[in-house]
Design a protein around this motif. Structure first.
Motif, PDB file in Angstrom:
ATOM      1  N   GLY A 121       0.733  -1.160   0.038  1.00 31.41           N
ATOM      2  CA  GLY A 121      -0.123  -0.015  -0.059  1.00 31.41           C
ATOM      3  C   GLY A 121       0.870   1.271  -0.044  1.00 31.41           C
ATOM      4  N   LYS A 122       1.828   1.356   0.594  1.00 34.59           N
ATOM      5  CA  LYS A 122       2.566   2.576   0.790  1.00 34.59           C
ATOM      6  C   LYS A 122       3.543   2.850  -0.544  1.00 34.59           C
ATOM      7  N   VAL A 123       3.703   1.953  -1.352  1.00 40.48           N
ATOM      8  CA  VAL A 123       4.662   1.880  -2.382  1.00 40.48           C
ATOM      9  C   VAL A 123       3.467   2.777  -3.376  1.00 40.48           C
ATOM     10  N   LEU A 124       2.329   2.139  -3.706  1.00 39.87           N
ATOM     11  CA  LEU A 124       1.354   2.711  -4.258  1.00 39.87           C
ATOM     12  C   LEU A 124       1.104   4.043  -3.891  1.00 39.87           C
ATOM     13  N   MET A 125       0.974   4.427  -2.719  1.00 41.50           N
ATOM     14  CA  MET A 125       0.556   5.698  -2.316  1.00 41.50           C
ATOM     15  C   MET A 125       1.964   6.651  -2.609  1.00 41.50           C
ATOM     16  N   LEU A 126       3.009   6.055  -2.402  1.00 38.25           N
ATOM     17  CA  LEU A 126       4.200   6.966  -2.615  1.00 38.25           C
ATOM     18  C   LEU A 126       4.240   7.368  -4.218  1.00 38.25           C
ATOM     19  N   GLU A 127       4.124   6.349  -5.120  1.00 45.45           N
ATOM     20  CA  GLU A 127       3.973   6.391  -6.248  1.00 45.45           C
ATOM     21  C   GLU A 127       2.890   7.546  -7.030  1.00 45.45           C
ATOM     22  N   ARG A 128       1.563   7.586  -5.987  1.00 39.28           N
ATOM     23  CA  ARG A 128       0.594   8.400  -6.490  1.00 39.28           C
ATOM     24  C   ARG A 128       0.570   9.789  -5.898  1.00 39.28           C
ATOM     25  N   GLY A 129       1.607   9.976  -5.368  1.00 31.53           N
ATOM     26  CA  GLY A 129       1.738  11.563  -4.890  1.00 31.53           C
ATOM     27  C   GLY A 129       1.462  11.702  -3.507  1.00 31.53           C
ATOM     28  N   VAL A 130       1.049  10.779  -2.557  1.00 30.72           N
ATOM     29  CA  VAL A 130       0.440  10.867  -1.128  1.00 30.72           C
ATOM     30  C   VAL A 130       1.703  11.540  -0.197  1.00 30.72           C
ATOM     31  N   PHE A 131       2.864  11.192  -0.768  1.00 30.56           N
ATOM     32  CA  PHE A 131       3.895  11.783   0.466  1.00 30.56           C
ATOM     33  C   PHE A 131       4.795  12.934  -0.065  1.00 30.56           C
ATOM     34  N   ASP A 132       4.294  13.372  -1.321  1.00 29.84           N
ATOM     35  CA  ASP A 132       5.226  14.625  -2.010  1.00 29.84           C
ATOM     36  C   ASP A 132       5.347  15.737  -1.238  1.00 29.84           C
ATOM     37  N   ASP A 133       4.718  16.140  -0.209  1.00 29.42           N
ATOM     38  CA  ASP A 133       4.595  17.247   0.711  1.00 29.42           C
ATOM     39  C   ASP A 133       5.312  16.760   1.928  1.00 29.42           C
ATOM     40  N   VAL A 134       5.503  15.394   2.258  1.00 26.32           N
ATOM     41  CA  VAL A 134       5.629  15.068   3.570  1.00 26.32           C
ATOM     42  C   VAL A 134       7.231  15.231   3.983  1.00 26.32           C
ATOM     43  N   ALA A 135       7.765  15.930   4.973  1.00 30.26           N
ATOM     44  CA  ALA A 135       8.937  16.309   5.147  1.00 30.26           C
ATOM     45  C   ALA A 135       9.619  15.161   6.021  1.00 30.26           C
ATOM     46  N   VAL A 136       8.918  14.544   7.075  1.00 25.96           N
ATOM     47  CA  VAL A 136       9.192  13.305   7.696  1.00 25.96           C
ATOM     48  C   VAL A 136       7.992  12.603   8.033  1.00 25.96           C
ATOM     49  N   ALA A 137       8.310  11.163   8.028  1.00 30.15           N
ATOM     50  CA  ALA A 137       7.584  10.030   8.078  1.00 30.15           C
ATOM     51  C   ALA A 137       8.039   9.147   9.138  1.00 30.15           C
ATOM     52  N   MET A 138       6.972   8.841  10.025  1.00 34.86           N
ATOM     53  CA  MET A 138       7.252   8.014  11.103  1.00 34.86           C
ATOM     54  C   MET A 138       6.218   6.886  11.469  1.00 34.86           C
ATOM     55  N   MET A 139       6.540   5.995  12.121  1.00 32.20           N
ATOM     56  CA  MET A 139       5.636   5.084  12.651  1.00 32.20           C
ATOM     57  C   MET A 139       6.328   4.275  13.646  1.00 32.20           C
ATOM     58  N   VAL A 140       5.485   3.281  14.451  1.00 34.15           N
ATOM     59  CA  VAL A 140       6.261   2.248  15.237  1.00 34.15           C
ATOM     60  C   VAL A 140       5.699   1.095  15.167  1.00 34.15           C
ATOM     61  N   HIS A 141       6.260  -0.146  15.574  1.00 37.11           N
ATOM     62  CA  HIS A 141       5.862  -1.269  14.923  1.00 37.11           C
ATOM     63  C   HIS A 141       6.111  -2.200  16.426  1.00 37.11           C
ATOM     64  N   PRO A 142       4.996  -2.873  16.815  1.00 45.73           N
ATOM     65  CA  PRO A 142       5.261  -3.875  18.076  1.00 45.73           C
ATOM     66  C   PRO A 142       6.295  -4.967  17.564  1.00 45.73           C
ATOM     67  N   GLY A 143       6.825  -5.476  18.879  1.00 47.89           N
ATOM     68  CA  GLY A 143       7.948  -6.550  18.788  1.00 47.89           C
ATOM     69  C   GLY A 143       8.022  -7.160  20.193  1.00 47.89           C
ATOM     70  N   PRO A 144       9.048  -8.120  20.550  1.00 46.64           N
ATOM     71  CA  PRO A 144       9.134  -8.756  21.871  1.00 46.64           C
ATOM     72  C   PRO A 144      10.063  -7.716  22.462  1.00 46.64           C
ATOM     73  N   PHE A 145      10.929  -6.795  21.756  1.00 48.15           N
ATOM     74  CA  PHE A 145      11.580  -6.140  22.457  1.00 48.15           C
ATOM     75  C   PHE A 145      11.704  -4.540  21.572  1.00 48.15           C
ATOM     76  N   ASP A 146      12.424  -3.666  22.330  1.00 46.90           N
ATOM     77  CA  ASP A 146      12.405  -2.372  21.663  1.00 46.90           C
ATOM     78  C   ASP A 146      13.595  -2.344  20.872  1.00 46.90           C
ATOM     79  N   ILE A 147      13.552  -1.969  19.553  1.00 50.51           N
ATOM     80  CA  ILE A 147      14.643  -1.775  18.687  1.00 50.51           C
ATOM     81  C   ILE A 147      14.306  -0.267  18.023  1.00 50.51           C
ATOM     82  N   VAL A 148      15.369   0.377  18.140  1.00 51.09           N
ATOM     83  CA  VAL A 148      15.298   2.011  17.683  1.00 51.09           C
ATOM     84  C   VAL A 148      15.574   2.104  16.100  1.00 51.09           C
ATOM     85  N   GLY A 149      16.810   1.820  15.758  1.00 48.58           N
ATOM     86  CA  GLY A 149      17.373   1.737  14.527  1.00 48.58           C
ATOM     87  C   GLY A 149      16.868   0.335  13.706  1.00 48.58           C
TER      88      GLY A 149
END
Length: 378
Positions: A121-149
């Motif tokens: 979905g994000k690839v299609l949205m990227l190609e269709r201009g949804v992120f054109d004016d976005v300066a920074v994009a962030m999200m978090v994902h759950p897992g068994p422990f914290d990983i920042v990078g």
């Protein structure tokens, strides 16, 4: 954030209870849209010609902060990747930033991105201009422990079909061309190839169609395969070698074959170093102990279409940990853990750390200037 905690937890649990597959997340998307509209966001549903994508905005500042939500589930095992937590955290970060938008000179965008598990979905949205004016994009994902990078692998999602000829498997087998045998030869070739894969290269898949009945020589079979590698360039090299195995299966059995792309290619994550450092400080300040930096790349997090976004927009995709009792993502036990008290804390901590990271990017004059220059260059 504390005032909204119960609403965010309820949102996470509701999405979890009504798990929906890629591009079919109609209830989840509608619930998120209604939630954000009810809290003052201007929301457009069905953006990028994707019915379950949305774009929720608050404020009008020149620095556009994109907080990405995912909400698709997995077949049979539901939210075993915890996308309910991702969605609720994204909404929470948006709610925390909205009252500060004018003071910070930002536009807050909570962007609903469907079909991460398959479909891109994000690839299609990227190609269709949804992120054109976005300066920074962030999200978090759950897992068994914290990983920042957190890092990920580039991914090719393909279907391989073999076509032969039916015949009676006992009375007249010599008249058949066995497409199931083509699968067997191809799978043997792929198994032998594994000894010679470069570091970071992986391949794995299933037989999605193996024939109709034991007494009919199969004329049609299909395999669904994922190819992965540390980089897109390494993935291209692996794809060529895997194709030779598919061709060998067809050649050995007198069948033909076709390789079809199922989803857009996912590229590897490129987390922005400045954002990574800031998020690390914020998540530690919340009392969490993330994985040491030197271990972050030791086990990539599978693959994600967020990688494609980070190749264009400065971004991060950290993992926020929850107590999964030893379960890992894509296990039913992790799905169960995604609505526990520990998971609820992950929603709140993830949202808080994302919001604080966005604030620091907005008030740091040098970083703000770099982000805005990046938009201009694009």
């Amino acid at each position: 954030m504390s005032a909204a905690r119960s609403d965010l937890v309820a949102l996470s649990h509701s999405i979890h209870a009504h798990a929906e597959l890629a591009f079919d997340e109609h209830r989840s998307a509608a619930e998120l849209v209604e939630f954000l509209r009810g809290r003052g966001f201007e929301v457009r549903a069905g953006v990028a010609d994707l019915p379950t994508a949305f774009d929720a905005r608050f404020g009008s500042g020149e620095l556009v902060v994109g907080i990405l939500a995912e909400y698709d589930a997995l077949p049979e095992i539901g939210h075993a990747c915890g996308h309910n937590i991702i969605a609720a955290s994204a909404v929470g970060a948006g709610l925390a930033l909205a009252p500060l938008a004018d003071a910070l000179g930002i536009t807050v965008r909570v962007i609903g991105t469907p079909a991460e598990e398959t479909g891109g979905g994000k690839v299609l949205m990227l190609e269709r201009g949804v992120f054109d004016d976005v300066a920074v994009a962030m999200m978090v994902h759950p897992g068994p422990f914290d990983i920042v990078g957190a890092t990920s692998l580039a991914l090719s999602d393909i279907a391989i079909t073999f076509t032969g000829r039916e015949a009676h498997a006992s009375a007249a087998p010599e008249f058949g061309r066995n497409a199931a045998d083509a699968v067997t030869v191809a799978q043997v070739g792929l198994a032998l190839l594994r000894q010679h894969l470069a570091p970071g290269q992986q391949l794995h898949g299933i037989v999605s169609d193996g024939g109709a009945a034991p007494n009919i020589i199969p004329a049609h079979t299909e395999m669904l395969y994922y190819l992965r590698a540390h980089t897109a360039e390494s993935l291209d090299e692996l794809a060529g070698r895997a194709e030779a195995c598919f061709a060998a299966g067809a050649l050995a059995t007198g069948c033909t074959h076709e390789v079809r792309t199922v989803s857009p290619t996912y590229t590897e994550l490129r987390p922005n170093p400045w954002l990574v450092d800031v998020f690390r400080e914020e998540i530690v300040d919340l009392g969490r102990t993330p994985l040491p930096v030197e271990l972050e790349s030791s086990r990539p997090l599978g693959s994600t279409d967020m990688g494609n976004v980070t190749h264009v927009v400065p971004g991060i995709h950290p993992v926020v940990g929850l107590d999964s009792c030893g379960a890992v993502t894509h296990q039913p036990e992790f799905a169960a853990a995604a609505v526990t008290e520990s998971a609820d804390l992950a929603v709140v901590d993830g949202a808080t750390a994302l919001a604080r990271t966005a604030i620091r990017a907005a008030v740091d004059s040098a970083q703000r200037a770099r982000l805005l220059e990046g938009v201009e260059r694009r």
